[in-house]
Design a protein around this motif. Structure first.
Motif, PDB file in Angstrom:
ATOM      1  N   THR A 175      44.597  48.444  49.476  1.00 15.52           N
ATOM      2  CA  THR A 175      44.471  48.941  50.809  1.00 15.52           C
ATOM      3  C   THR A 175      43.915  50.269  50.968  1.00 15.52           C
ATOM      4  N   ALA A 176      44.111  51.366  49.823  1.00 14.19           N
ATOM      5  CA  ALA A 176      43.597  52.525  49.976  1.00 14.19           C
ATOM      6  C   ALA A 176      42.054  52.488  49.799  1.00 14.19           C
ATOM      7  N   LEU A 177      41.554  51.320  49.073  1.00 11.99           N
ATOM      8  CA  LEU A 177      40.102  51.511  48.936  1.00 11.99           C
ATOM      9  C   LEU A 177      39.446  50.554  49.783  1.00 11.99           C
ATOM     10  N   THR A 178      40.121  50.419  51.128  1.00 11.68           N
ATOM     11  CA  THR A 178      39.391  49.526  51.990  1.00 11.68           C
ATOM     12  C   THR A 178      38.082  49.935  52.465  1.00 11.68           C
ATOM     13  N   PRO A 179      37.809  51.352  52.775  1.00 13.66           N
ATOM     14  CA  PRO A 179      36.380  51.795  53.193  1.00 13.66           C
ATOM     15  C   PRO A 179      35.349  51.313  52.187  1.00 13.66           C
ATOM     16  N   MET A 180      35.895  51.577  50.792  1.00 12.22           N
ATOM     17  CA  MET A 180      34.812  51.189  49.894  1.00 12.22           C
ATOM     18  C   MET A 180      34.572  49.737  49.739  1.00 12.22           C
ATOM     19  N   VAL A 181      35.704  49.171  50.038  1.00 15.50           N
ATOM     20  CA  VAL A 181      35.402  47.206  49.874  1.00 15.50           C
ATOM     21  C   VAL A 181      34.646  47.054  51.050  1.00 15.50           C
ATOM     22  N   LEU A 182      34.606  47.662  51.979  1.00 14.86           N
ATOM     23  CA  LEU A 182      33.702  47.145  53.372  1.00 14.86           C
ATOM     24  C   LEU A 182      32.249  47.338  52.823  1.00 14.86           C
ATOM     25  N   ARG A 183      31.955  48.114  51.888  1.00 20.27           N
ATOM     26  CA  ARG A 183      30.510  48.385  51.502  1.00 20.27           C
ATOM     27  C   ARG A 183      30.106  47.460  50.361  1.00 20.27           C
ATOM     28  N   VAL A 184      31.337  46.972  49.647  1.00 23.31           N
ATOM     29  CA  VAL A 184      31.256  46.355  48.410  1.00 23.31           C
ATOM     30  C   VAL A 184      31.452  44.882  48.285  1.00 23.31           C
ATOM     31  N   GLY A 185      30.619  43.786  48.092  1.00 28.70           N
ATOM     32  CA  GLY A 185      30.928  42.540  48.242  1.00 28.70           C
ATOM     33  C   GLY A 185      31.863  41.922  47.222  1.00 28.70           C
ATOM     34  N   PRO A 186      32.245  40.657  47.140  1.00 32.99           N
ATOM     35  CA  PRO A 186      33.187  40.184  45.875  1.00 32.99           C
ATOM     36  C   PRO A 186      32.528  39.860  44.840  1.00 32.99           C
ATOM     37  N   LEU A 187      30.979  39.907  44.683  1.00 34.16           N
ATOM     38  CA  LEU A 187      30.312  39.440  43.450  1.00 34.16           C
ATOM     39  C   LEU A 187      30.756  40.379  42.365  1.00 34.16           C
ATOM     40  N   TRP A 188      30.776  41.653  42.775  1.00 34.22           N
ATOM     41  CA  TRP A 188      30.977  42.789  41.809  1.00 34.22           C
ATOM     42  C   TRP A 188      32.250  42.788  40.888  1.00 34.22           C
ATOM     43  N   PRO A 189      33.378  42.686  41.559  1.00 37.00           N
ATOM     44  CA  PRO A 189      34.615  42.364  40.838  1.00 37.00           C
ATOM     45  C   PRO A 189      34.550  40.963  40.121  1.00 37.00           C
ATOM     46  N   LEU A 190      34.058  40.113  40.645  1.00 37.68           N
ATOM     47  CA  LEU A 190      34.069  39.077  40.008  1.00 37.68           C
ATOM     48  C   LEU A 190      33.135  38.925  38.740  1.00 37.68           C
TER      49      LEU A 190
END
Length: 401
Positions: free
Chosen positions: A174-189
């Protein structure tokens, strides 16, 4: 008019509305632009986790009066497909990412700062946690002072508190939400895949797997944020994600991953603690199915009775999640007064135990309803108090999970 046909109402008191009237009010107070499918998916995810825990968690006597945890998956591995149905945390994080991203974007438009937005969400997330920690701290002290074996206290605390790990991960994401909005799910995958290659393929250290606690659940969370940005508005999105289920099956069949998507006591490898690539791929399939269910759920939520039940579940989502194991243990403890009962105290090693446990589920649900009535106010806080304009309800509350 006869005396029986006329019943005066006392001055200053209003007659209690019936169930149909209450559901109509909830439906009428729901904003027209609210996506009810999101609330329905959250409710389904919570119910999946709860019933999954109730089915695979058992408490048995370990000798000398102490109790220890057990799981039917230890003795009946053919029950592993149950974990494919009830391990719904990926959907929970999908919805959480979607709601957080929507809320953050809305707060930006209103000029609300990041700190205020995050503080409000975390306060609602952790307020009910303080209550259950306090209750169980007192309970543990009382049990130890009364001579309860330490192993029993440890077992009970583990069953109650172990599900809380996800709150810390959820708070971080939740705290990282602003960053998550710019990063797609492929990177953590990609991070999850790389960690598993090092752990299982190259003989790397086991502690490296804990990187996947964040990276693994960031995948569905980032999918939820992408959904909030309108990335999954086409019909092809769901089927493409469901392909992840095929990948998960391949990893189980040919990659040596466990078939169970939850931890099994005594198993050398767990797909959940920490998450493996198989669990994340399986979660992708669940997220794809959730996206496919959006339209059917929206149509179903137009029924006032169904929507009222979903709205009520969402209003107490955290309370229900936090107290479901306590409800099960309360029933288990009270059952000891009648001696060992099948499906409650007996070893979960045959189909008879499973059938008996299914019979106990409604009793667990009643106990959980009592816990919700007793501790639900802690979650709602001031937002749950009646206002001058009338009682508030779930449809008026901002989603916090």
């Amino acid at each position: 008019m006869t005396a029986q046909s006329y019943r005066p109402v006392r001055a200053g008191r209003r007659p209690m509305p019936g169930l149909r009237e209450l559901t109509r009010r909830v439906d009428a107070r729901t904003p027209s632009d609210r996506d009810r499918a999101v609330d329905a998916l959250r409710a389904l995810a919570i119910l999946g986790v709860i019933f999954g825990h109730w089915l695979v968690s058992a408490v048995v006597e370990a000798g000398r009066g102490s109790l220890q945890g057990a799981s039917p998956l230890q003795y009946m591995p053919w029950l592993a497909p149950l974990s494919w149905i009830f391990q719904t945390l990926a959907v929970f994080f999908l919805v959480g990412g979607h709601v957080a991203a929507k809320g953050y974007q809305a707060s930006r438009r209103r000029g609300v700062g990041y700190g205020r937005w995050l503080g409000g969400r975390l306060a609602r997330l952790f307020r009910p946690v303080v209550v259950i920690l306090g209750v169980w701290a007192v309970t543990a002290v009382v049990m130890l002072l009364s001579g309860t074996p330490l192993e029993t206290v440890r077992t009970l605390l583990t069953l109650v508190l172990s599900p809380l790990w996800f709150l810390l991960v959820f708070a971080l994401l939740t705290a990282l939400t602003p960053m998550v909005l710019r990063v797609g799910p492929l990177w953590p995958l990609a991070v999850v895949a790389a960690v598993d290659v090092v752990r299982f393929g190259l003989g790397g250290p086991a502690w490296l797997g804990w990187v996947n606690v964040v990276a693994g659940w960031l995948v569905p969370y980032a999918l939820g944020a992408a959904w909030a940005r309108g990335r999954f508005d086409t019909r092809r999105s769901g089927p493409l994600l469901i392909i992840g289920g095929v990948a998960a099956a391949g990893l189980v069949i040919w990659g040596g991953y466990p078939a169970s998507m939850v931890g099994v006591p005594g198993a050398p490898v767990s797909n959940l603690n920490p998450p493996t690539l198989a669990a994340v791929a399986f979660g992708l399939a669940q997220c794809g199915l959730a996206l496919l269910l959006r339209e059917p759920l929206r149509r179903m939520m137009t029924r006032p009775m169904v929507w009222a039940a979903v709205a009520a579940a969402n209003l107490s989502a955290m309370t229900i999640f936090l107290w479901h194991q306590t409800a099960m243990l309360a029933v288990t403890a009270m059952g000891l007064l009648s001696g060992p009962l099948p499906g409650l105290h007996t070893r979960p090693d045959d189909l008879g135990w499973v059938l008996a446990r299914l019979g106990w589920l409604p009793v667990f649900a009643i106990a959980l309803a009592v816990c919700q009535a007793a501790f639900g106010a802690a979650e709602r806080g001031r937002a749950g108090r009646p206002s001058k304009g009338g009682a508030r309800n779930a449809c008026e509350e901002p989603s916090h999970v």
